[in-house]
Motif scaffolding. Structure first.
Motif, PDB file in Angstrom:
ATOM      1  N   ALA A 139       0.825  -1.212   0.000  1.00 30.89           N
ATOM      2  CA  ALA A 139       0.000   0.000   0.000  1.00 30.89           C
ATOM      3  C   ALA A 139       0.856   1.258   0.000  1.00 30.89           C
ATOM      4  CB  ALA A 139      -0.921   0.003   1.223  1.00 30.89           C
ATOM      5  N   GLU A 140       2.149   1.108   0.179  1.00 35.89           N
ATOM      6  CA  GLU A 140       3.038   2.255   0.287  1.00 35.89           C
ATOM      7  C   GLU A 140       3.401   2.811  -1.086  1.00 35.89           C
ATOM      8  OE1 GLU A 140       6.347   1.762   2.995  1.00 35.89           O
ATOM      9  OE2 GLU A 140       5.377   0.001   3.880  1.00 35.89           O
ATOM     10  N   THR A 141       3.648   4.103  -1.112  1.00 38.27           N
ATOM     11  CA  THR A 141       4.129   4.767  -2.320  1.00 38.27           C
ATOM     12  C   THR A 141       5.251   5.711  -1.934  1.00 38.27           C
ATOM     13  OG1 THR A 141       2.506   6.563  -2.113  1.00 38.27           O
ATOM     14  CG2 THR A 141       1.882   4.651  -3.451  1.00 38.27           C
ATOM     15  N   ALA A 142       6.073   6.048  -2.917  1.00 41.77           N
ATOM     16  CA  ALA A 142       7.151   7.009  -2.674  1.00 41.77           C
ATOM     17  C   ALA A 142       6.550   8.407  -2.510  1.00 41.77           C
ATOM     18  CB  ALA A 142       8.155   6.980  -3.816  1.00 41.77           C
ATOM     19  N   THR A 143       7.367   9.351  -2.062  1.00 41.16           N
ATOM     20  CA  THR A 143       6.877  10.699  -1.758  1.00 41.16           C
ATOM     21  C   THR A 143       6.909  11.632  -2.960  1.00 41.16           C
ATOM     22  OG1 THR A 143       9.096  11.316  -1.011  1.00 41.16           O
ATOM     23  CG2 THR A 143       7.557  10.499   0.656  1.00 41.16           C
ATOM     24  N   ASP A 144       7.183  11.092  -4.163  1.00 40.33           N
ATOM     25  CA  ASP A 144       7.243  11.946  -5.341  1.00 40.33           C
ATOM     26  C   ASP A 144       5.837  12.220  -5.871  1.00 40.33           C
ATOM     27  OD1 ASP A 144       6.612   9.453  -6.267  1.00 40.33           O
ATOM     28  OD2 ASP A 144       8.450   9.162  -7.407  1.00 40.33           O
ATOM     29  N   ASP A 145       5.766  13.105  -6.849  1.00 40.17           N
ATOM     30  CA  ASP A 145       4.465  13.462  -7.422  1.00 40.17           C
ATOM     31  C   ASP A 145       3.814  12.284  -8.126  1.00 40.17           C
ATOM     32  OD1 ASP A 145       4.736  16.037  -6.498  1.00 40.17           O
ATOM     33  OD2 ASP A 145       5.596  16.809  -8.378  1.00 40.17           O
ATOM     34  N   GLN A 196      -6.126  16.140  -1.142  1.00 45.15           N
ATOM     35  CA  GLN A 196      -5.955  15.272  -2.314  1.00 45.15           C
ATOM     36  C   GLN A 196      -6.202  13.818  -1.894  1.00 45.15           C
ATOM     37  OE1 GLN A 196      -1.873  16.990  -3.081  1.00 45.15           O
ATOM     38  NE2 GLN A 196      -2.599  16.916  -5.200  1.00 45.15           N
ATOM     39  N   PRO A 197      -7.427  13.458  -1.614  1.00 47.44           N
ATOM     40  CA  PRO A 197      -7.704  12.114  -1.078  1.00 47.44           C
ATOM     41  C   PRO A 197      -7.344  10.988  -2.040  1.00 47.44           C
ATOM     42  CG  PRO A 197      -9.744  13.248  -1.662  1.00 47.44           C
ATOM     43  CD  PRO A 197      -8.655  14.258  -1.739  1.00 47.44           C
ATOM     44  N   GLU A 198      -7.371  11.246  -3.349  1.00 48.33           N
ATOM     45  CA  GLU A 198      -7.091  10.180  -4.311  1.00 48.33           C
ATOM     46  C   GLU A 198      -5.673   9.637  -4.170  1.00 48.33           C
ATOM     47  OE1 GLU A 198      -5.868  14.052  -6.054  1.00 48.33           O
ATOM     48  OE2 GLU A 198      -7.685  13.305  -5.075  1.00 48.33           O
ATOM     49  N   ARG A 199      -4.755  10.428  -3.636  1.00 47.04           N
ATOM     50  CA  ARG A 199      -3.380   9.953  -3.457  1.00 47.04           C
ATOM     51  C   ARG A 199      -3.282   8.873  -2.388  1.00 47.04           C
ATOM     52  NH1 ARG A 199       0.946  12.834  -5.424  1.00 47.04           N
ATOM     53  NH2 ARG A 199       2.209  12.215  -3.631  1.00 47.04           N
ATOM     54  N   VAL A 200      -4.296   8.767  -1.562  1.00 47.82           N
ATOM     55  CA  VAL A 200      -4.321   7.748  -0.516  1.00 47.82           C
ATOM     56  C   VAL A 200      -5.362   6.670  -0.815  1.00 47.82           C
ATOM     57  CG1 VAL A 200      -4.828   7.333   1.927  1.00 47.82           C
ATOM     58  CG2 VAL A 200      -3.463   9.314   1.254  1.00 47.82           C
ATOM     59  N   GLN A 228       0.673  16.602   1.814  1.00 46.83           N
ATOM     60  CA  GLN A 228      -0.465  17.364   1.314  1.00 46.83           C
ATOM     61  C   GLN A 228      -1.189  18.028   2.481  1.00 46.83           C
ATOM     62  OE1 GLN A 228      -4.212  15.307   0.273  1.00 46.83           O
ATOM     63  NE2 GLN A 228      -3.035  13.380   0.374  1.00 46.83           N
ATOM     64  N   GLY A 229      -1.998  19.041   2.129  1.00 47.79           N
ATOM     65  CA  GLY A 229      -2.712  19.757   3.158  1.00 47.79           C
ATOM     66  C   GLY A 229      -3.906  18.987   3.689  1.00 47.79           C
ATOM     67  N   VAL A 230      -4.321  19.357   4.895  1.00 48.56           N
ATOM     68  CA  VAL A 230      -5.519  18.771   5.501  1.00 48.56           C
ATOM     69  C   VAL A 230      -6.523  19.889   5.768  1.00 48.56           C
ATOM     70  CG1 VAL A 230      -4.309  16.810   6.504  1.00 48.56           C
ATOM     71  CG2 VAL A 230      -4.531  18.901   7.832  1.00 48.56           C
TER      72      VAL A 230
END
Length: 778
Positions: free
Chosen positions: A215-221, A543-547, A615-617
């Motif tokens: 489930a993990e992803t790198a911190t890049d765009d 940006q909820p889609e990133r999670v 990302q912002g909350v």
């Protein structure tokens, strides 16, 4: 080492063969009658049943070519004989035995299950056929053999399936007479001319693997995916399992059955990925391997029928038996189904069929059918050992199931399980190919005037050796003398046999061996926990889609069929997904606060919220609650709420107005909530010590300060007076005889002493740390 020799010769004419068979029958009938009357204690070599010592020698049948001969062909059989006994075998002969034509599929199945030699069912050696002589075969030793016989010498009277045996006859030192010491059986499908009605055969070609993406992803765009391991590359590179499936399947008349998760995983590899290495994420090294495999697959499926399973191949039986009562579980299946088509379209640029469900081993019951069709699939791939037909022939695969709203495509159990075993050994592969061809011809000959549709659904993840054997069997049908290929969509639309079973098997008939390997109910509870926390988390993200996307895919992978039999690995995967999600949610948290001292009637209490995410909350509310509103109020009430919005990597100090009424300690609780009132994260507590100064206390303090000032003035005045008197005395002493001696105006060597500054009446400022606690001033 005994030598193996090939003996070739011309066979007798058909007339001579007929004469010999007649003589054999004439002279053999009285002998047979005598044998039938033999007592129970007759010699094992003559009585029906397994011949004594018939398993002393292991006969391995490694190749048979051609696999389905026609007139004019020569059948060549090669293999090895190995003495498994403790005695040396002498004067041995390896020969061929061709049995009578078989009339049913059940006969083929019976022959497959036999081991030792049987005088009552195994045919005699071929007359005048080549043999291989082995004068001596020591214990544990082996010898190769090769036998070639023209089809015209095999005694094949008409089209059909024949038993073909390779036996070794000889004797050992403890058994003087010759006897059959070992035999191996296979099948010879013989159909020299094309049948009038050919069986339409559908062969599923599955491309499925286990879960590899975390489930993990790198911190890049780009959110580069992080893989649990790099094991998938071994399956993709040349010679690997999935590489073999693609390279073989491209030339075969098959229906491709794809798991979209596999395609998404390989596509992620091709676009750059990272791999877990302990606590680190290192760059993946097999980008080129993934690109090459994807390109080969895209070419292989171009213009072909492709069926997409739900994303990550969810275990429908586990979901039906253990998960459907856990809230939200069926929603996972729906999301996996919705994702299937778009994934394959994106990666392979074609539109797949997405309305097929494939339970494990085609085993179904009412709950499995209900779950399988709940997400939109209206066709279920079952198997004939689950949906059983009490018919003397094999019916067409497709038929309405249950109430008729669902189509069952019932695959043939015998054909589908032919290649389940270890196909690495040449013998295993050869026997499997011959059995498959024999069964398929037997199906056609059951009802030669009626064309039927048969479906073969092999194991989900064939090994490389199994894939190669399946390909060899399908190539054996390439002449299309008794079968022709048909894709799965067309097979599902075929006209059903009115006598075929349409009943859904009861739950009690579901195989125990399959039920024991299902995902437990706790697995689906774990999925629910992860989904609930994800739902709470996504509402505060800008940006909820990133999670949502990586975690949604991970939850789908947690339901995969590939976890069957992998209890611990499945648990570890689920735990890692949940722990990583919880780690992200804790990145938005309240900063611990020390106890406060409130001196005065009102003050501002700050509470800090920290956001470590990239990302912002937003859409968060911070609530500060007083443990005793009669002593301390917040914004005029027992609690107060203020909105929270923080950019990624920043903190925000949220300030509340507090009003004190009574002195004392007040416990305070700070808690984040989502806008719908759901608590977010853990609460944070601290204590406020109220120490209010009343007017009387202020008057006393003012009086004390005034007294100190007056005392200081008095002390200063006294010191000034003393200093003045001292100055006058010094002046009087200076004006005496000393002045005359010096002659008047010459200065002395010493300057007059000046009066010192007055001693300060306050202590110096301390540079040490302040006392414990945080003081909030008015």
């Amino acid at each position: 080492m005994a030598e193996a020799a090939d003996i070739q010769g011309t066979g007798p004419s058909p007339a001579r063969r007929w004469l010999r068979r007649t003589i054999t029958v004439a002279f053999g009938a009285p002998l047979l009658a005598g044998l039938l009357q033999a007592p129970a204690g007759a010699s094992p070599a003559l009585a029906a049943g397994d011949g004594t010592g018939s398993r002393t020698v292991d006969v391995s049948l490694d190749t048979m070519a051609p696999s389905s001969p026609v007139e004019g062909d020569t059948v060549t059989v090669t293999g090895t004989v190995t003495n498994r006994g403790k005695k040396t075998v002498t004067d041995a002969t390896v020969d061929l035995r061709v049995g009578p034509r078989m009339t049913s599929r059940s006969e083929i199945e019976q022959v497959t299950g036999r081991t030792g030699f049987r005088y009552d069912s195994d045919p005699a050696p071929l007359e005048d056929a080549p043999t291989v002589k082995i004068p001596r075969l020591g214990a544990g030793l082996s010898a190769d053999f090769s036998l070639s016989v023209p089809v015209s010498e095999l005694g094949l009277d008409e089209a059909g399936v024949y038993q073909l045996g390779v036996s070794l006859t000889g004797h050992t030192s403890d058994q003087g007479s010759d006897r059959v010491l070992g035999i191996e059986r296979t099948f010879l499908p013989y159909q020299p001319e094309a049948t009038k009605k050919k069986t339409q055969l559908t062969y599923l070609w599955p491309l499925i693997s286990s879960a590899h993406v975390s489930a993990e992803t790198a911190t890049d765009d780009q959110q580069t995916p992080v893989f649990e391991d790099d094991a998938l590359a071994d399956e993709l590179r040349p010679g690997g399992r999935l590489d073999e499936m693609v390279s073989l399947g491209k030339d075969l008349p098959v229906t491709w059955v794809l798991d979209p998760d596999l395609l998404a995983t390989v596509d992620a590899m091709a676009n750059g990925y990272r791999v877990k290495d302990g606590t680190l994420h290192v760059p993946g090294k097999n980008k080129d391997v993934a690109e090459r495999w994807l390109n080969a697959l895209e070419k292989a499926v171009r213009g072909r029928e492709v069926v997409a399973l739900p994303f990550a191949d969810p275990d429908l039986a586990s979901l039906a038996h253990h998960g459907k009562d856990v809230p939200g579980s069926l929603g996972h299946l729906q999301s996996a189904t919705d994702l299937a088509g778009t994934t394959i379209e994106t990666v392979l640029h074609l539109r797949p069929s997405t309305d097929f469900a494939w339970p494990v081993d085609g085993a179904v019951d009412p709950s499995i059918v209900a779950v399988a069709t709940s997400a939109g699939a209206d066709k279920v791939i079952a198997r004939s050992d689950s949906v059983r037909d009490d018919l003397p022939y094999t019916p067409t695969a497709a038929r309405p199931l249950g109430n008729g709203s669902t189509t069952a495509v019932v695959s043939d159990a015998m054909l589908s399980t032919t290649f389940d075993g270890d196909m690495v050994r040449e013998e295993s592969s050869t026997l499997a190919v011959q059995e498959f061809l024999a069964q398929s011809l037997a199906i056609t000959l059951e009802q030669p005037e009626d064309q039927r549709s048969v479906v073969v659904a092999p194991q989900r993840m064939p090994t490389s050796a199994q894939a190669q054997t399946m390909a060899e069997a399908l190539r054996g049908l390439s002449a299309k003398r008794w079968s022709q290929p048909l894709d799965l969509v067309a097979a599902a639309a075929a006209k059903p046999d009115p006598d075929a079973s349409t009943a859904v098997p009861s739950s009690s008939r579901y195989p125990k061996k399959l039920r024991d390997r299902e995902l437990p109910v706790q697995a689906f509870r774990d999925m629910k926990t992860t989904r609930d926390e994800l739902d709470d988390f996504k509402v505060v993200l800008e940006q909820p889609e990133r999670v949502v996307t990586p975690f949604g895919n991970a939850i789908n992978r947690e339901m995969s069929v590939s976890w069957r039999g992998e209890v611990r690995a499945a648990l570890v995967y689920r735990s890692n997904v949940l722990e990583y999600l919880q780690g992200l949610t804790k990145s938005v948290q309240l900063v611990d606060k020390s106890d406060l001292t409130l001196s005065g009637r009102s003050a501002t209490i700050p509470v800090t919220v920290q956001n470590k995410l990239l990302q912002g909350v937003d859409h968060l509310v911070l609530r500060l609650t007083s443990g005793n509103k009669n002593r301390l109020e917040v914004n005029g009430e027992g609690f107060a709420e203020l909105p929270v919005k923080i950019n990624g990597g920043h903190s925000q100090s949220v300030k509340f107005t507090a009003s004190a009424n009574v002195n004392g300690q007040v416990p305070m609780t700070a808690q984040l909530y989502t806008e719908d009132g759901t608590p977010y994260g853990q609460p944070m507590t601290f204590t406020v010590k109220v120490s209010e100064m009343t007017p009387t206390v202020m008057l006393v303090i003012a009086g004390g300060v005034l007294l100190l000032v007056l005392a200081g003035v008095r002390m200063y005045t006294q010191r000034k007076r003393i200093a003045a008197r001292n100055a006058e005395a010094e002046a009087a002493e200076t004006d005496g005889p000393a002045e005359a001696e010096t002659g008047g105006d010459e200065p002395s060597g010493d300057e007059p002493e000046q009066p010192s500054d007055p001693t300060p009446d306050t202590a110096s400022e301390s540079g040490g740390p302040s006392g414990p606690g945080e003081k909030v001033d008015r």
